[in-house]
Design a protein around this motif. Structure first.
Motif, mmCIF file in Angstrom:
data_model
loop_
_atom_site.group_PDB
_atom_site.id
_atom_site.type_symbol
_atom_site.label_atom_id
_atom_site.label_comp_id
_atom_site.label_asym_id
_atom_site.label_seq_id
_atom_site.Cartn_x
_atom_site.Cartn_y
_atom_site.Cartn_z
ATOM 1 N N LEU A 36 4.964 7.469 -2.834
ATOM 2 C CA LEU A 36 4.320 8.461 -1.973
ATOM 3 C C LEU A 36 3.067 9.026 -2.629
ATOM 4 C CD1 LEU A 36 4.666 9.904 0.752
ATOM 5 C CD2 LEU A 36 5.776 11.759 -0.489
ATOM 6 N N ASP A 37 3.114 9.231 -3.927
ATOM 7 C CA ASP A 37 1.939 9.752 -4.639
ATOM 8 C C ASP A 37 0.761 8.782 -4.571
ATOM 9 O OD1 ASP A 37 3.316 12.015 -5.289
ATOM 10 O OD2 ASP A 37 3.928 11.297 -7.278
ATOM 11 N N ARG A 38 1.053 7.494 -4.467
ATOM 12 C CA ARG A 38 -0.008 6.488 -4.452
ATOM 13 C C ARG A 38 -0.582 6.261 -3.054
ATOM 14 N NH1 ARG A 38 2.951 5.847 -8.743
ATOM 15 N NH2 ARG A 38 2.348 4.614 -10.561
ATOM 16 N N LEU A 39 0.087 6.769 -2.074
ATOM 17 C CA LEU A 39 -0.403 6.599 -0.702
ATOM 18 C C LEU A 39 -1.434 7.681 -0.398
ATOM 19 C CD1 LEU A 39 2.948 5.872 1.151
ATOM 20 C CD2 LEU A 39 1.100 4.264 0.780
ATOM 21 N N GLU A 40 -2.611 7.264 0.008
ATOM 22 C CA GLU A 40 -3.623 8.251 0.361
ATOM 23 C C GLU A 40 -3.256 8.909 1.682
ATOM 24 O OE1 GLU A 40 -5.095 4.331 2.078
ATOM 25 O OE2 GLU A 40 -4.060 5.069 0.308
ATOM 26 N N LYS A 41 -3.621 10.155 1.792
ATOM 27 C CA LYS A 41 -3.327 10.909 2.997
ATOM 28 C C LYS A 41 -4.361 10.605 4.078
ATOM 29 C CE LYS A 41 0.211 13.457 1.722
ATOM 30 N NZ LYS A 41 1.463 13.532 2.448
ATOM 31 N N PRO A 100 11.744 -11.132 -8.983
ATOM 32 C CA PRO A 100 10.702 -10.123 -9.210
ATOM 33 C C PRO A 100 9.302 -10.656 -8.995
ATOM 34 C CG PRO A 100 11.695 -10.814 -11.289
ATOM 35 C CD PRO A 100 12.535 -11.398 -10.210
ATOM 36 N N GLU A 101 9.077 -11.947 -9.255
ATOM 37 C CA GLU A 101 7.745 -12.521 -9.049
ATOM 38 C C GLU A 101 7.353 -12.465 -7.578
ATOM 39 O OE1 GLU A 101 10.165 -13.958 -10.773
ATOM 40 O OE2 GLU A 101 9.361 -13.676 -12.800
ATOM 41 N N LEU A 102 8.315 -12.756 -6.696
ATOM 42 C CA LEU A 102 8.023 -12.707 -5.259
ATOM 43 C C LEU A 102 7.672 -11.290 -4.832
ATOM 44 C CD1 LEU A 102 7.977 -13.944 -2.412
ATOM 45 C CD2 LEU A 102 10.443 -13.492 -2.287
ATOM 46 N N LEU A 103 8.447 -10.317 -5.285
ATOM 47 C CA LEU A 103 8.193 -8.938 -4.901
ATOM 48 C C LEU A 103 6.845 -8.449 -5.430
ATOM 49 C CD1 LEU A 103 11.734 -7.353 -5.419
ATOM 50 C CD2 LEU A 103 10.730 -8.317 -3.340
ATOM 51 N N LYS A 104 6.495 -8.840 -6.645
ATOM 52 C CA LYS A 104 5.195 -8.456 -7.187
ATOM 53 C C LYS A 104 4.058 -9.088 -6.404
ATOM 54 C CE LYS A 104 6.757 -7.729 -11.970
ATOM 55 N NZ LYS A 104 6.669 -8.209 -13.361
ATOM 56 N N LYS A 105 4.248 -10.329 -5.957
ATOM 57 C CA LYS A 105 3.197 -11.009 -5.191
ATOM 58 C C LYS A 105 3.002 -10.348 -3.838
ATOM 59 C CE LYS A 105 1.903 -15.492 -3.226
ATOM 60 N NZ LYS A 105 0.485 -15.248 -3.539
ATOM 61 N N ILE A 106 4.121 -10.030 -3.166
ATOM 62 C CA ILE A 106 4.027 -9.363 -1.864
ATOM 63 C C ILE A 106 3.275 -8.044 -2.000
ATOM 64 C CG2 ILE A 106 5.366 -8.226 -0.055
ATOM 65 C CD1 ILE A 106 7.538 -10.328 -0.471
ATOM 66 N N ALA A 107 3.642 -7.264 -3.013
ATOM 67 C CA ALA A 107 2.981 -5.973 -3.208
ATOM 68 C C ALA A 107 1.516 -6.151 -3.593
ATOM 69 C CB ALA A 107 3.723 -5.172 -4.268
ATOM 70 N N GLY A 108 1.259 -7.078 -4.505
ATOM 71 C CA GLY A 108 -0.118 -7.273 -4.959
ATOM 72 C C GLY A 108 -1.036 -7.774 -3.861
ATOM 73 N N ASP A 109 -0.554 -8.686 -3.008
ATOM 74 C CA ASP A 109 -1.393 -9.238 -1.934
ATOM 75 C C ASP A 109 -1.788 -8.188 -0.904
ATOM 76 O OD1 ASP A 109 -1.237 -11.653 -3.172
ATOM 77 O OD2 ASP A 109 0.233 -12.531 -1.789
ATOM 78 N N THR A 110 -0.993 -7.147 -0.756
ATOM 79 C CA THR A 110 -1.274 -6.125 0.269
ATOM 80 C C THR A 110 -1.853 -4.845 -0.306
ATOM 81 O OG1 THR A 110 1.008 -5.307 0.112
ATOM 82 C CG2 THR A 110 0.565 -7.019 1.754
ATOM 83 N N GLY A 111 -2.100 -4.817 -1.615
ATOM 84 C CA GLY A 111 -2.656 -3.608 -2.221
ATOM 85 C C GLY A 111 -1.624 -2.576 -2.591
ATOM 86 N N GLY A 112 -0.326 -2.974 -2.568
ATOM 87 C CA GLY A 112 0.730 -2.038 -2.922
ATOM 88 C C GLY A 112 1.099 -2.148 -4.389
#
Length: 386
Positions: free
Chosen positions: A341-346, A310-322
């Protein structure tokens, strides 16, 4: 051929060309530039233009040979014969008929204009779903206790219908695709290597069919190359013109294969403006995996442990703004996908559409007008008696 006959031939030819030019004024004014790029879909009709000179000749110069003649001893009484305007206009019915035929044949060739300039702005984002097809995805993923008839421990009473993580992921992905309207979606699958199942597309029926046919055995499941998978997804989004680009990574294992490190793949995504949303399927606890069947033909399950990171997945998401999510059942997985999808801006992107416009009516109208004018000339100007 006499000089008068040559002069008459030139006048007839000039008259036909002039009538055609007049008839083309309306098409030119109505669809000026469109004629330069027009496509003629029935070109064989253009062979009909070969008939036009014959028709014009028979109605003008050739008509003289079919006129009845009266033999008289002297032509002196005819010296004062008809020499008015009507005699000079006797060829105009043939001229108008020839011009109308030219326009009519061109209309039958059916010119069409490709309206490439039509566009519609639509709201949408570009998404690549990256799905883990490693061996750990065959683990059973039971429904939560509140759903359906359950046996002891929250498991379904019908053990032969227990869904795997891949089965649940496929259903959620197909539901996710079915609810989209203007989002271009692609799919990448991976095990020890990554493969593009589909580039980002709006062809949702095809995409759903491809997802539905995914099975664990279609690629090797002996490894989890998260870095390669994310890198492949970034490569598919590199040429995207959308302002919002996202990768949704669904995996239930730790990265243990591939040539690209997950951290470097996240760096590539960051440089391309791609946000990565990770969904960890399972929490690393022991799970049941089907291992053949028993003596009665019922599925036989064994306990297995698949490590997660889970730490790796959180880092990948955090580094890219996800953002990172964890899903232990189907409901949680569905909520994760819709939360992403709700978090993705249109964003707006142009959806170019190539439509065809028939141009033949613009030729047919003046052709009919010339035929009507010919009838009026015959009726009012060059009528014959009896």
């Amino acid at each position: 051929m006499s000089t008068n006959r040559v002069a008459r031939t030139v006048l007839v030819l000039a008259g036909v060309l002039s009538a055609i030019a007049i008839g083309l004024v309306y098409p030119a004014l109505a669809r000026g530039e469109a004629w330069r790029s027009a496509q003629w879909t029935s070109k064989w009709w253009l062979l009909g233009l070969l008939v036009v000179p014959v028709v014009v000749w028979r109605m003008t110069l050739g008509a003289d040979q079919r006129m009845p003649r009266l033999t008289i001893p002297t032509i002196a009484p005819l010296a004062l014969g008809p020499r008015g305007v009507r005699t000079r206009l006797r060829d105009w019915p043939g001229i108008l008929r020839g011009a109308a035929l030219v326009l009519g044949v061109l209309a039958l060739a059916r010119p069409q204009n490709v309206l490439r300039g039509e566009s519609a702005e639509e709201l949408g984002i570009d998404i690549v779903i990256v799905l883990d097809l490693s061996g750990s995805m065959k683990a059973v993923m039971d429904q939560p206790l509140a759903q359906g008839p359950q046996g002891q421990g929250g498991r379904p009473t019908d053990r032969s219908r227990r869904q795997t993580r891949l089965d649940v992921a496929k259903e959620v992905i197909m539901d996710f695709i079915g609810k989209r309207k203007t989002d271009r979606i692609g799919v990448v699958v991976f095990g020890p290597s990554a493969y593009v199942l589909s580039p980002p597309t709006l062809d949702y029926p095809l995409l759903t069919t491809l997802v539905q046919k995914m099975e664990l055995e279609i690629i090797s499941g002996n490894g989890t190359a998260i870095g390669d998978a994310v890198g492949t997804g970034v490569a598919r989004l590199r040429q995207s013109n959308a302002r919002s680009k996202a990768i949704i990574l669904l995996t239930d294992g730790d990265s243990n294969a591939g040539a690209i490190a997950p951290e470097y793949a996240a760096h590539l995504a960051q440089t391309q403006g791609v946000k990565i949303y990770t969904v960890q399927i399972g929490n690393g606890d022991e799970v049941e995996v089907q291992e053949g069947t028993d003596l009665f033909g019922q599925p036989h399950y064994v306990r297995a442990h698949f490590p997660v990171n889970p730490e790796l997945l959180k880092k990948i998401a955090g580094d890219t703004g996800g953002e990172s999510f964890v899903a232990n059942d189907k409901v949680a997985l569905e909520r994760s996908m819709h939360a992403i999808l709700d978090r993705l801006e249109k964003t707006r992107f142009e959806s170019l559409s190539a439509t065809m416009e028939d141009l033949f009516p613009f030729l047919l109208f003046p052709a009919v007008g010339l035929i009507a004018l010919e009838a009026l000339v015959r009726l009012l100007v060059v009528r014959r008696f009896p």
